[in-house]
Design a protein around this motif. Structure first.
Motif, mmCIF file in Angstrom:
data_model
loop_
_atom_site.group_PDB
_atom_site.id
_atom_site.type_symbol
_atom_site.label_atom_id
_atom_site.label_comp_id
_atom_site.label_asym_id
_atom_site.label_seq_id
_atom_site.Cartn_x
_atom_site.Cartn_y
_atom_site.Cartn_z
ATOM 1 N N ILE A 23 0.673 -1.341 0.139
ATOM 2 C CA ILE A 23 -0.089 -0.117 -0.033
ATOM 3 C C ILE A 23 0.853 1.275 -0.065
ATOM 4 O O ILE A 23 2.014 1.399 0.751
ATOM 5 C CB ILE A 23 -1.003 0.049 1.170
ATOM 6 N N THR A 24 0.633 2.096 -1.008
ATOM 7 C CA THR A 24 1.665 3.107 -1.331
ATOM 8 C C THR A 24 0.897 4.506 -0.587
ATOM 9 O O THR A 24 1.764 5.585 -0.401
ATOM 10 C CB THR A 24 1.916 3.451 -2.589
ATOM 11 N N ARG A 25 -0.293 4.554 -0.308
ATOM 12 C CA ARG A 25 -0.998 5.891 0.145
ATOM 13 C C ARG A 25 -1.729 5.319 1.293
ATOM 14 O O ARG A 25 -1.837 4.351 1.694
ATOM 15 C CB ARG A 25 -1.453 6.582 -0.737
ATOM 16 N N ASP A 26 -2.339 6.441 2.092
ATOM 17 C CA ASP A 26 -3.310 6.517 3.151
ATOM 18 C C ASP A 26 -2.702 6.120 4.223
ATOM 19 O O ASP A 26 -1.762 6.197 4.422
ATOM 20 C CB ASP A 26 -4.363 5.476 2.647
ATOM 21 N N ILE A 27 -3.691 5.817 5.419
ATOM 22 C CA ILE A 27 -3.007 5.533 6.725
ATOM 23 C C ILE A 27 -2.103 4.182 6.651
ATOM 24 O O ILE A 27 -1.212 4.225 7.417
ATOM 25 C CB ILE A 27 -4.180 5.321 7.689
ATOM 26 N N ASP A 28 -2.446 3.211 5.903
ATOM 27 C CA ASP A 28 -1.742 1.971 6.105
ATOM 28 C C ASP A 28 -0.438 1.941 5.066
ATOM 29 O O ASP A 28 -0.156 0.973 4.662
ATOM 30 C CB ASP A 28 -2.697 0.735 5.500
ATOM 31 N N LYS A 29 -0.040 3.049 4.572
ATOM 32 C CA LYS A 29 1.111 3.158 3.819
ATOM 33 C C LYS A 29 2.251 2.275 4.423
ATOM 34 O O LYS A 29 2.675 2.364 5.523
ATOM 35 C CB LYS A 29 1.626 4.581 3.845
ATOM 36 N N TYR A 44 -11.245 -0.354 -8.116
ATOM 37 C CA TYR A 44 -11.034 -0.612 -6.769
ATOM 38 C C TYR A 44 -10.426 -1.960 -6.654
ATOM 39 O O TYR A 44 -10.663 -3.081 -7.537
ATOM 40 C CB TYR A 44 -12.346 -0.583 -5.776
ATOM 41 N N ALA A 66 -9.555 -4.455 3.160
ATOM 42 C CA ALA A 66 -9.827 -3.085 2.815
ATOM 43 C C ALA A 66 -9.861 -2.716 1.559
ATOM 44 O O ALA A 66 -8.941 -3.144 0.805
ATOM 45 C CB ALA A 66 -8.659 -2.481 3.689
ATOM 46 N N LEU A 68 -9.281 -0.477 -1.619
ATOM 47 C CA LEU A 68 -8.713 0.750 -1.847
ATOM 48 C C LEU A 68 -8.725 0.994 -3.335
ATOM 49 O O LEU A 68 -8.798 -0.020 -4.248
ATOM 50 C CB LEU A 68 -7.254 0.307 -1.558
ATOM 51 N N HIS A 69 -8.318 2.238 -3.582
ATOM 52 C CA HIS A 69 -8.257 2.600 -5.121
ATOM 53 C C HIS A 69 -7.060 1.702 -5.698
ATOM 54 O O HIS A 69 -5.793 1.420 -5.271
ATOM 55 C CB HIS A 69 -8.143 4.206 -5.287
ATOM 56 N N ASN A 72 -3.457 3.374 -5.548
ATOM 57 C CA ASN A 72 -2.892 3.232 -4.060
ATOM 58 C C ASN A 72 -2.108 2.093 -3.760
ATOM 59 O O ASN A 72 -1.584 2.033 -2.530
ATOM 60 C CB ASN A 72 -3.806 3.623 -2.911
#
Length: 138
Positions: A23-29, A44, A66, A68-69, A72
């Motif tokens: 995961i490259t973005r968001d909270i879970d980066k 998605y 989860a 995700l787009h 991301n």
């Protein structure tokens, strides 16, 4: 879906169900997971990841899914373990393979996930339809 939303759909998907991604973005980066499902109509992907002990729950490894787009997440390079872009290359014998692009430009082969060979819903056989058509034509 309106025509504006249809223009923004990803046409050439490089991410497949069963890929190991980061995961490259968001909270879970920075967390890694496995793609469980791809929703192409909305761009998605559903990522299955593990979470550790926290304030709300006790110790142990829990699995969380989860959505995700698709922009991301990035596929992990199987050799070096870092996220990379995925390209397509043809080998000398004519087989089409996915290769990693980006860090170091190694061009290592990213194998297709084995889960793609397993179908969750069986497709109807063509023989049923052909026999019924032949019966009506005769």
């Amino acid at each position: 879906m309106g025509w504006k939303a249809a223009e923004k759909l990803i046409r050439h998907w490089k991410i497949l169900r069963g890929d190991n991604v980061m995961i490259t973005r968001d909270i879970d980066k920075g967390e890694t997971g496995i793609i469980k499902r791809v929703i192409r109509s909305q761009n998605y992907v559903i990522v299955k990841k593990h979470i550790k002990q926290g304030k709300g729950h006790e110790g142990g490894i829990f699995t969380v899914e989860a959505p995700l787009h698709a922009s991301n997440v990035q596929v992990l390079d199987p050799v070096i373990g870092y996220p990379c872009k995925v390209g397509v290359k043809y080998l000398e014998d004519g087989t089409k393979v996915r290769v990693s692009r980006g860090i170091g430009e190694l061009g290592s082969i990213v194998p297709r996930p084995k889960i793609l060979k397993i179908r969750t819903i069986s497709r109807p056989t063509i023989c049923k339809y052909l026999t019924s058509l032949c019966f009506f034509l005769v």
